[in-house]
Design a protein around this motif. Structure first.
Motif, PDB file in Angstrom:
ATOM      1  N   ARG A  71      -4.107  12.257   0.259  1.00 58.82           N
ATOM      2  CA  ARG A  71      -4.552  11.228  -1.223  1.00 58.82           C
ATOM      3  C   ARG A  71      -5.499  11.902  -2.053  1.00 58.82           C
ATOM      4  O   ARG A  71      -5.804  11.743  -3.277  1.00 58.82           O
ATOM      5  CB  ARG A  71      -4.803   9.908  -0.843  1.00 58.82           C
ATOM      6  CG  ARG A  71      -3.720   8.991  -0.090  1.00 58.82           C
ATOM      7  CD  ARG A  71      -3.963   7.600   0.090  1.00 58.82           C
ATOM      8  NE  ARG A  71      -2.794   7.053   0.441  1.00 58.82           N
ATOM      9  CZ  ARG A  71      -2.001   6.379  -0.444  1.00 58.82           C
ATOM     10  NH1 ARG A  71      -1.967   6.520  -1.478  1.00 58.82           N
ATOM     11  NH2 ARG A  71      -0.622   5.878   0.238  1.00 58.82           N
ATOM     12  N   GLN A  72      -6.900  12.488  -1.322  1.00 67.13           N
ATOM     13  CA  GLN A  72      -7.698  12.735  -2.142  1.00 67.13           C
ATOM     14  C   GLN A  72      -7.444  14.013  -2.889  1.00 67.13           C
ATOM     15  O   GLN A  72      -8.044  14.352  -3.754  1.00 67.13           O
ATOM     16  CB  GLN A  72      -8.930  13.427  -0.959  1.00 67.13           C
ATOM     17  CG  GLN A  72      -9.845  12.311  -0.457  1.00 67.13           C
ATOM     18  CD  GLN A  72      -8.903  11.877   1.087  1.00 67.13           C
ATOM     19  OE1 GLN A  72      -7.603  11.995   1.106  1.00 67.13           O
ATOM     20  NE2 GLN A  72      -9.588  11.207   1.852  1.00 67.13           N
ATOM     21  N   HIS A  75      -3.861  12.213  -5.557  1.00 62.92           N
ATOM     22  CA  HIS A  75      -4.435  11.307  -6.493  1.00 62.92           C
ATOM     23  C   HIS A  75      -4.833  11.677  -8.038  1.00 62.92           C
ATOM     24  O   HIS A  75      -4.299  11.422  -9.094  1.00 62.92           O
ATOM     25  CB  HIS A  75      -5.555  10.170  -6.027  1.00 62.92           C
ATOM     26  CG  HIS A  75      -5.262   9.240  -5.070  1.00 62.92           C
ATOM     27  ND1 HIS A  75      -5.962   8.223  -4.799  1.00 62.92           N
ATOM     28  CD2 HIS A  75      -3.762   8.887  -4.771  1.00 62.92           C
ATOM     29  CE1 HIS A  75      -5.264   7.490  -3.972  1.00 62.92           C
ATOM     30  NE2 HIS A  75      -3.833   7.847  -3.954  1.00 62.92           N
ATOM     31  N   PRO A  76      -5.585  12.850  -7.999  1.00 63.29           N
ATOM     32  CA  PRO A  76      -5.888  13.510  -9.243  1.00 63.29           C
ATOM     33  C   PRO A  76      -4.563  14.163  -9.993  1.00 63.29           C
ATOM     34  O   PRO A  76      -4.271  14.051 -11.243  1.00 63.29           O
ATOM     35  CB  PRO A  76      -6.702  14.630  -8.906  1.00 63.29           C
ATOM     36  CG  PRO A  76      -7.449  14.055  -7.791  1.00 63.29           C
ATOM     37  CD  PRO A  76      -6.469  13.569  -6.913  1.00 63.29           C
ATOM     38  N   ALA A  78      -1.355  12.819  -9.579  1.00 63.65           N
ATOM     39  CA  ALA A  78      -0.524  11.560 -10.090  1.00 63.65           C
ATOM     40  C   ALA A  78      -1.446  11.242 -11.181  1.00 63.65           C
ATOM     41  O   ALA A  78      -0.491  11.009 -12.380  1.00 63.65           O
ATOM     42  CB  ALA A  78      -0.809  10.466  -9.058  1.00 63.65           C
ATOM     43  N   GLU A  79      -2.923  11.285 -11.425  1.00 66.65           N
ATOM     44  CA  GLU A  79      -3.403  10.755 -12.656  1.00 66.65           C
ATOM     45  C   GLU A  79      -3.075  11.763 -13.807  1.00 66.65           C
ATOM     46  O   GLU A  79      -2.785  11.216 -14.826  1.00 66.65           O
ATOM     47  CB  GLU A  79      -5.080  10.629 -12.336  1.00 66.65           C
ATOM     48  CG  GLU A  79      -5.226   9.437 -11.399  1.00 66.65           C
ATOM     49  CD  GLU A  79      -6.817   9.423 -11.028  1.00 66.65           C
ATOM     50  OE1 GLU A  79      -7.416  10.428 -11.295  1.00 66.65           O
ATOM     51  OE2 GLU A  79      -7.075   8.456 -10.297  1.00 66.65           O
ATOM     52  N   ILE A  85      -1.065   5.009  -9.138  1.00 68.57           N
ATOM     53  CA  ILE A  85      -1.617   5.668  -7.795  1.00 68.57           C
ATOM     54  C   ILE A  85      -0.569   4.866  -6.840  1.00 68.57           C
ATOM     55  O   ILE A  85      -0.491   5.158  -5.836  1.00 68.57           O
ATOM     56  CB  ILE A  85      -3.164   5.082  -7.572  1.00 68.57           C
ATOM     57  CG1 ILE A  85      -3.847   6.223  -8.679  1.00 68.57           C
ATOM     58  CG2 ILE A  85      -3.395   5.335  -5.931  1.00 68.57           C
ATOM     59  CD1 ILE A  85      -3.780   7.686  -8.454  1.00 68.57           C
ATOM     60  N   SER A  86      -0.112   3.281  -7.196  1.00 70.41           N
ATOM     61  CA  SER A  86       0.691   2.779  -6.326  1.00 70.41           C
ATOM     62  C   SER A  86       1.933   3.571  -6.078  1.00 70.41           C
ATOM     63  O   SER A  86       2.665   3.078  -5.083  1.00 70.41           O
ATOM     64  CB  SER A  86       0.912   1.377  -7.022  1.00 70.41           C
ATOM     65  OG  SER A  86       1.613   1.631  -8.260  1.00 70.41           O
ATOM     66  N   VAL A  88       2.152   6.537  -5.179  1.00 70.47           N
ATOM     67  CA  VAL A  88       1.701   7.835  -4.181  1.00 70.47           C
ATOM     68  C   VAL A  88       1.758   7.274  -2.932  1.00 70.47           C
ATOM     69  O   VAL A  88       1.128   6.303  -2.387  1.00 70.47           O
ATOM     70  CB  VAL A  88       0.346   8.235  -4.656  1.00 70.47           C
ATOM     71  CG1 VAL A  88       0.000   9.461  -3.654  1.00 70.47           C
ATOM     72  CG2 VAL A  88       0.145   8.808  -5.998  1.00 70.47           C
ATOM     73  N   GLN A  92      -4.040   9.961   4.372  1.00 69.68           N
ATOM     74  CA  GLN A  92      -5.640   9.581   3.980  1.00 69.68           C
ATOM     75  C   GLN A  92      -6.464  10.042   4.959  1.00 69.68           C
ATOM     76  O   GLN A  92      -6.369   9.639   6.347  1.00 69.68           O
ATOM     77  CB  GLN A  92      -5.772   7.971   3.760  1.00 69.68           C
ATOM     78  CG  GLN A  92      -6.943   7.756   3.627  1.00 69.68           C
ATOM     79  CD  GLN A  92      -7.496   7.729   2.154  1.00 69.68           C
ATOM     80  OE1 GLN A  92      -6.552   7.739   1.130  1.00 69.68           O
ATOM     81  NE2 GLN A  92      -8.535   8.311   2.075  1.00 69.68           N
ATOM     82  N   GLU A 108      -0.248   5.765   7.589  1.00 68.37           N
ATOM     83  CA  GLU A 108       0.598   6.310   6.581  1.00 68.37           C
ATOM     84  C   GLU A 108       1.805   6.830   6.632  1.00 68.37           C
ATOM     85  O   GLU A 108       1.742   7.633   7.892  1.00 68.37           O
ATOM     86  CB  GLU A 108      -0.393   7.339   5.715  1.00 68.37           C
ATOM     87  CG  GLU A 108      -1.630   6.818   5.322  1.00 68.37           C
ATOM     88  CD  GLU A 108      -1.448   6.154   3.745  1.00 68.37           C
ATOM     89  OE1 GLU A 108      -0.387   5.995   3.428  1.00 68.37           O
ATOM     90  OE2 GLU A 108      -2.459   5.891   3.250  1.00 68.37           O
TER      91      GLU A 108
END
Length: 184
Positions: A71-72, A75-76, A78-79, A85-86, A88, A92, A108
């Motif tokens: 996710r780290q 997430h960028p 996805a953005e 983010i929901s 994705v 984690q 996960e």
């Protein structure tokens, strides 16, 4: 050793969760090292992906990222692609208060073999979708191609060609443009 485990996992000959745990344990990872890495090596998108995602979204289709990555890192991405983010589903990484590596969240979906299929089932159940098309490049992506999970699997060989994946995919592409063109 890490590369061999990764290749075996992507090729489907090692359980994903075993390869993930082994790789992370030998990396000497910490929150600080991860942050430094992400600063020096920002995510790079495959050519055509922003256009594909934008076209899908313009047609009212939801886009999800279901990844065995972290996710780290995801997430960028996805953005940058305007994916909520929901939407994705990824692993984690866990860190202790001092920033040292503490493991990964085994709850996960994508932290285990067949986890992507489980994530797709969750997406179908949560959002009421009848059909989902999965695009991916490895064995864990192909595993999601099941009647109750991903209905269609499109293999992508633009970074690494995996003949076993190509042989089992419903469609195999080396560039993203054919996917964009198919949406017209």
């Amino acid at each position: 050793m890490r590369h061999l485990l990764f290749c075996r996992a992507m090729g489907g000959s090692v359980r994903f969760e075993d390869a993930l745990a082994a790789r992370l344990n030998v990396m000497g990872l910490s929150q600080q090292k991860l942050d430094e890495f992400l600063q020096v090596h920002p995510a790079q998108l495959t050519p055509g992906i922003p256009e594909l995602v934008k076209k899908l979204q313009s047609q009212g289709k939801a886009v999800f990222l279901v990844s065995g990555g972290f996710r780290q890192v995801i997430h960028p991405i996805a953005e940058a692609l305007a994916i909520p983010i929901s939407n994705v589903y990824a692993n984690q990484l866990l860190f202790k208060a001092d920033g040292s590596y503490a493991g990964f969240d085994a709850k996960e979906f994508t932290s285990r073999s067949h986890g992507k299929a489980a994530a797709i089932r969750e997406i179908k159940a949560r959002y009421g979708y009848d059909r989902i098309v999965m695009v991916g490049d490895g064995a864990t992506d192909l595993e999601a191609r099941q009647p109750d999970a991903a209905n269609i699997f499109i293999g992508y060989g633009g970074v690494v060609e995996r003949l076993n994946i190509a042989a089992q995919a419903d469609w195999y592409v080396y560039k993203i443009q054919p996917l964009i063109d198919a949406l017209d």
